[in-house]
Design a protein around this motif. Structure first.
Motif, PDB file in Angstrom:
ATOM      1  N   GLN A  51      58.968  23.600  44.757  1.00  0.00           N
ATOM      2  CA  GLN A  51      59.308  23.976  46.400  1.00  0.00           C
ATOM      3  C   GLN A  51      58.581  22.728  47.312  1.00  0.00           C
ATOM      4  O   GLN A  51      59.254  22.460  47.987  1.00  0.00           O
ATOM      5  N   CYS A  52      57.521  22.109  46.947  1.00  0.00           N
ATOM      6  CA  CYS A  52      57.068  21.294  47.762  1.00  0.00           C
ATOM      7  C   CYS A  52      57.832  20.134  47.862  1.00  0.00           C
ATOM      8  O   CYS A  52      57.922  19.517  48.833  1.00  0.00           O
ATOM      9  N   GLU A  53      58.203  19.677  46.890  1.00  0.00           N
ATOM     10  CA  GLU A  53      59.235  18.587  46.583  1.00  0.00           C
ATOM     11  C   GLU A  53      60.344  18.595  47.809  1.00  0.00           C
ATOM     12  O   GLU A  53      60.746  17.539  47.788  1.00  0.00           O
ATOM     13  N   GLN A  54      60.793  19.872  47.721  1.00  0.00           N
ATOM     14  CA  GLN A  54      61.816  19.984  48.736  1.00  0.00           C
ATOM     15  C   GLN A  54      61.416  20.251  49.915  1.00  0.00           C
ATOM     16  O   GLN A  54      62.334  20.739  50.991  1.00  0.00           O
ATOM     17  N   GLY A  55      60.232  20.045  50.343  1.00  0.00           N
ATOM     18  CA  GLY A  55      59.765  20.369  51.693  1.00  0.00           C
ATOM     19  C   GLY A  55      59.304  21.693  52.088  1.00  0.00           C
ATOM     20  O   GLY A  55      59.021  22.178  53.101  1.00  0.00           O
ATOM     21  N   LEU A  56      59.388  22.552  51.039  1.00  0.00           N
ATOM     22  CA  LEU A  56      59.210  23.938  51.225  1.00  0.00           C
ATOM     23  C   LEU A  56      57.820  24.621  50.907  1.00  0.00           C
ATOM     24  O   LEU A  56      57.205  25.286  50.002  1.00  0.00           O
ATOM     25  N   THR A  57      56.791  23.802  51.502  1.00  0.00           N
ATOM     26  CA  THR A  57      55.538  23.859  51.458  1.00  0.00           C
ATOM     27  C   THR A  57      54.905  25.567  51.572  1.00  0.00           C
ATOM     28  O   THR A  57      53.759  25.716  51.344  1.00  0.00           O
ATOM     29  N   ASN A  58      55.778  26.164  52.394  1.00  0.00           N
ATOM     30  CA  ASN A  58      55.474  27.528  52.752  1.00  0.00           C
ATOM     31  C   ASN A  58      55.705  28.495  51.584  1.00  0.00           C
ATOM     32  O   ASN A  58      55.183  29.467  51.506  1.00  0.00           O
ATOM     33  N   TYR A  59      56.219  27.912  50.478  1.00  0.00           N
ATOM     34  CA  TYR A  59      56.473  28.649  49.297  1.00  0.00           C
ATOM     35  C   TYR A  59      55.994  27.777  48.010  1.00  0.00           C
ATOM     36  O   TYR A  59      56.509  27.827  46.858  1.00  0.00           O
ATOM     37  N   CYS A  60      54.755  27.176  48.352  1.00  0.00           N
ATOM     38  CA  CYS A  60      54.176  26.426  46.990  1.00  0.00           C
ATOM     39  C   CYS A  60      53.784  27.213  46.152  1.00  0.00           C
ATOM     40  O   CYS A  60      53.341  28.496  46.221  1.00  0.00           O
ATOM     41  N   LEU A  61      54.277  26.823  44.648  1.00  0.00           N
ATOM     42  CA  LEU A  61      53.986  27.555  43.427  1.00  0.00           C
ATOM     43  C   LEU A  61      52.907  27.434  42.566  1.00  0.00           C
ATOM     44  O   LEU A  61      52.336  28.110  42.056  1.00  0.00           O
ATOM     45  N   THR A  62      52.174  26.127  43.321  1.00  0.00           N
ATOM     46  CA  THR A  62      50.847  25.902  42.696  1.00  0.00           C
ATOM     47  C   THR A  62      49.881  26.836  43.278  1.00  0.00           C
ATOM     48  O   THR A  62      48.910  27.316  42.380  1.00  0.00           O
ATOM     49  N   MET A  63      49.760  26.907  44.442  1.00  0.00           N
ATOM     50  CA  MET A  63      48.491  27.455  44.993  1.00  0.00           C
ATOM     51  C   MET A  63      48.675  28.979  45.186  1.00  0.00           C
ATOM     52  O   MET A  63      47.404  29.464  45.386  1.00  0.00           O
ATOM     53  N   GLN A  64      49.601  29.559  44.872  1.00  0.00           N
ATOM     54  CA  GLN A  64      49.736  30.923  44.725  1.00  0.00           C
ATOM     55  C   GLN A  64      49.187  31.171  43.290  1.00  0.00           C
ATOM     56  O   GLN A  64      50.111  31.124  42.462  1.00  0.00           O
ATOM     57  N   PRO A  65      48.262  32.218  43.154  1.00  0.00           N
ATOM     58  CA  PRO A  65      47.752  32.473  41.624  1.00  0.00           C
ATOM     59  C   PRO A  65      48.804  33.382  41.056  1.00  0.00           C
ATOM     60  O   PRO A  65      48.639  33.491  40.005  1.00  0.00           O
ATOM     61  N   GLU A  66      49.467  34.416  42.017  1.00  0.00           N
ATOM     62  CA  GLU A  66      50.308  35.354  41.156  1.00  0.00           C
ATOM     63  C   GLU A  66      51.565  34.551  40.735  1.00  0.00           C
ATOM     64  O   GLU A  66      52.312  34.058  41.408  1.00  0.00           O
ATOM     65  N   PRO A  67      51.981  34.468  39.412  1.00  0.00           N
ATOM     66  CA  PRO A  67      53.121  33.895  38.951  1.00  0.00           C
ATOM     67  C   PRO A  67      54.424  34.304  39.624  1.00  0.00           C
ATOM     68  O   PRO A  67      55.278  33.542  39.833  1.00  0.00           O
ATOM     69  N   ALA A  68      54.384  35.559  40.125  1.00  0.00           N
ATOM     70  CA  ALA A  68      55.645  36.103  40.440  1.00  0.00           C
ATOM     71  C   ALA A  68      56.026  35.887  42.147  1.00  0.00           C
ATOM     72  O   ALA A  68      57.016  36.335  42.483  1.00  0.00           O
ATOM     73  N   LEU A  69      54.796  35.388  42.672  1.00  0.00           N
ATOM     74  CA  LEU A  69      54.983  35.044  44.369  1.00  0.00           C
ATOM     75  C   LEU A  69      55.022  33.614  44.561  1.00  0.00           C
ATOM     76  O   LEU A  69      54.826  32.859  43.262  1.00  0.00           O
ATOM     77  N   ALA A  70      55.303  33.206  45.600  1.00  0.00           N
ATOM     78  CA  ALA A  70      55.134  31.913  46.096  1.00  0.00           C
ATOM     79  C   ALA A  70      54.402  31.951  47.666  1.00  0.00           C
ATOM     80  O   ALA A  70      54.527  32.595  48.406  1.00  0.00           O
ATOM     81  N   GLY A  71      53.533  30.730  47.679  1.00  0.00           N
ATOM     82  CA  GLY A  71      53.128  30.754  49.073  1.00  0.00           C
ATOM     83  C   GLY A  71      51.543  31.006  49.301  1.00  0.00           C
ATOM     84  O   GLY A  71      51.258  32.035  48.621  1.00  0.00           O
ATOM     85  N   ALA A  72      51.040  30.209  49.726  1.00  0.00           N
ATOM     86  CA  ALA A  72      49.586  30.248  49.960  1.00  0.00           C
ATOM     87  C   ALA A  72      49.036  30.041  51.170  1.00  0.00           C
ATOM     88  O   ALA A  72      49.683  29.153  52.125  1.00  0.00           O
ATOM     89  N   ALA A  73      47.897  30.647  51.886  1.00  0.00           N
ATOM     90  CA  ALA A  73      47.444  30.314  53.193  1.00  0.00           C
ATOM     91  C   ALA A  73      45.896  30.737  53.065  1.00  0.00           C
ATOM     92  O   ALA A  73      45.362  31.313  52.476  1.00  0.00           O
ATOM     93  N   TYR A  74      45.374  30.389  54.408  1.00  0.00           N
ATOM     94  CA  TYR A  74      44.049  30.531  54.462  1.00  0.00           C
ATOM     95  C   TYR A  74      43.673  31.923  55.195  1.00  0.00           C
ATOM     96  O   TYR A  74      44.584  32.193  56.139  1.00  0.00           O
ATOM     97  N   GLY A  75      42.607  32.774  54.633  1.00  0.00           N
ATOM     98  CA  GLY A  75      42.631  34.076  55.223  1.00  0.00           C
ATOM     99  C   GLY A  75      43.791  34.670  55.411  1.00  0.00           C
ATOM    100  O   GLY A  75      43.817  35.401  56.468  1.00  0.00           O
ATOM    101  N   PHE A  76      44.444  35.013  54.355  1.00  0.00           N
ATOM    102  CA  PHE A  76      45.744  35.684  54.705  1.00  0.00           C
ATOM    103  C   PHE A  76      46.180  36.491  53.408  1.00  0.00           C
ATOM    104  O   PHE A  76      46.012  36.393  52.341  1.00  0.00           O
ATOM    105  N   ALA A  77      46.586  37.828  53.825  1.00  0.00           N
ATOM    106  CA  ALA A  77      46.851  38.980  52.802  1.00  0.00           C
ATOM    107  C   ALA A  77      47.864  38.391  51.710  1.00  0.00           C
ATOM    108  O   ALA A  77      49.192  37.957  52.243  1.00  0.00           O
ATOM    109  N   ASP A  78      47.815  38.519  50.588  1.00  0.00           N
ATOM    110  CA  ASP A  78      48.873  38.281  49.531  1.00  0.00           C
ATOM    111  C   ASP A  78      49.170  36.925  49.613  1.00  0.00           C
ATOM    112  O   ASP A  78      50.258  36.474  48.918  1.00  0.00           O
TER     113      ASP A  78
END
Length: 391
Positions: A94-121
């Motif tokens: 995702q990040c390689e395509q510029g979709l840093t809003n849906y990063c696969l690495t920083m989201q610990p849940e394999p079925a989800l995408a995207g991570a943020a500071y102090g934010f639900a899910d």
């Protein structure tokens, strides 16, 4: 260190928590000098998400680097940086395509995408409404600022979220020079979408809301305000466009949209846009919509509690409209928007109404959540500079 901690619905306390520290060689530690309260924080503040008690809030952050990990090569101690609310790795698909809003690495849940500071899910990461913040992959995530950073913090901190998010709404709506654009919502993100459409050269921009103080802000920057307590936005726009409607529109409210009487309806702004935008027009949706809403059944209904919103899809299909949705990939826009600020072409701090100390966060949340007159945007200064007064 001190931090603004969520303790349960409508309860935020400022308390001592463990200091942020380097946990990975690519981390940096930032002393937070400015951090905003966002409309998205209010969903969590009101208990309308799965946000856990005891976590630090805050995803709109900037400050000064005070420590870097052993693998950090670009960012240096002493530099001012602004931090996209998206936490991204920079190297996943995702990040390689510029979709840093849906990063696969920083989201610990394999079925989800995207991570943020102090934010639900969006991962376990602490927020930045605190004196210090750990920033993973600091070289990638931190946007370095120029020598004017310290004195222009209320402009640059808007690059963490609302300025790129408002701009993203106009990108998904394909706003072009000369277009006629309608924005639903005159909160901070709606005002940034309005501002972005005007920066892009839209011929006319209408901004619809029922908060008079926020509508005044929209009018101050050149938009045409529509008070939804008095007029139907679709009728206003159609009346000005030979019955056709706007070329495009932006949704900047989200799933807790409500009428002037306070009755919630998650479909309200979406259906308003479908009605207001012309055949084959584009709609960009950056207001937050979630698959689960703990308070949705009581506030609206059982379907809305599951994220199922009854939009006028038949009319949308009949009109051949296109809709883009989702959180903004902040890094896609923040460098260019930074340079507009640095060059004097953009001043997003026009939305700021209050600059306060971190200790004043509980009161600020109360006023901002109540949409009290004049509370359009709050900037907290965890390490000083809060003046306690309206700007």
């Amino acid at each position: 260190m001190k931090a603004a901690v969520y303790e349960g619905p409508r309860t935020v306390t400022v308390k001592d928590v463990p200091d942020a520290k380097i946990e990975h060689p690519c981390d940096i530690i930032v002393k937070i000098t400015s951090t905003n309260i966002c409309g998205s924080d209010l969903h969590m503040y009101e208990g309308r998400t799965s946000f856990e008690s005891g976590r630090t809030l805050g995803h709109e952050n900037m400050g000064q680097v005070v420590e870097v990990g052993s693998a950090v090569r670009k960012v240096q101690v002493g530099e001012y940086v602004v931090l996209p609310f998206n936490i991204a790795c920079g190297f996943c698909k995702q990040c390689e395509q510029g979709l840093t809003n849906y990063c696969l690495t920083m989201q610990p849940e394999p079925a989800l995408a995207g991570a943020a500071y102090g934010f639900a899910d969006m991962g376990p990461y602490q927020g930045g409404q605190a004196e210090l913040l750990r920033v993973p992959y600091g070289d990638f995530n931190a946007l370095r600022l120029g020598q004017d950073a310290a004195e222009r913090q209320t402009d640059y901190v808007m690059l963490a979220d609302i300025f790129p998010t408002g701009y993203h709404a106009t990108e998904m709506a394909h706003v072009k020079p000369g277009d006629q654009t309608i924005v639903f919502g005159a909160g901070p993100v709606g005002l940034m979408a309005t501002y972005s459409a005007l920066l892009k050269g839209a011929g006319r921009v209408w901004t619809a809301d029922h908060q008079p103080d926020r509508l005044r802000k929209a009018e101050e920057i050149g938009a045409i305000p529509i008070n939804t307590a008095e007029r139907n936005p679709a009728e206003v726009v159609k009346g000005a466009t030979l019955g056709l409607g706007a070329d495009n529109g932006c949704e900047c409210v989200g799933y807790q949209a409500h009428d002037p009487q306070g009755h919630e309806d998650a479909s309200l702004t979406l259906n308003g846009l479908i009605d207001s935008v012309r055949f084959t027009g584009d709609i960009g949706v950056v207001g937050v919509f979630l698959p689960q809403d703990p308070g949705g059944a009581e506030a609206q209904g059982p379907l809305e509690a599951q994220g199922k919103v009854p939009i006028d899809f038949g009319m949308m299909w009949f009109k051949g409209q296109r809709m883009g949705t989702g959180q903004a990939p902040v890094k896609k826009y923040n460098r260019a928007l930074r340079d507009l600020i640095a060059g004097g072409k953009a001043k997003p701090s026009f939305v700021v109404s209050h600059e306060l100390s971190l200790d004043e966060a509980p009161t600020a949340y109360e006023h901002f959540d109540a949409r009290d007159e004049g509370w359009t945007k709050v900037v907290l200064h965890p390490n000083g500079h809060g003046n306690g007064h309206k700007r």
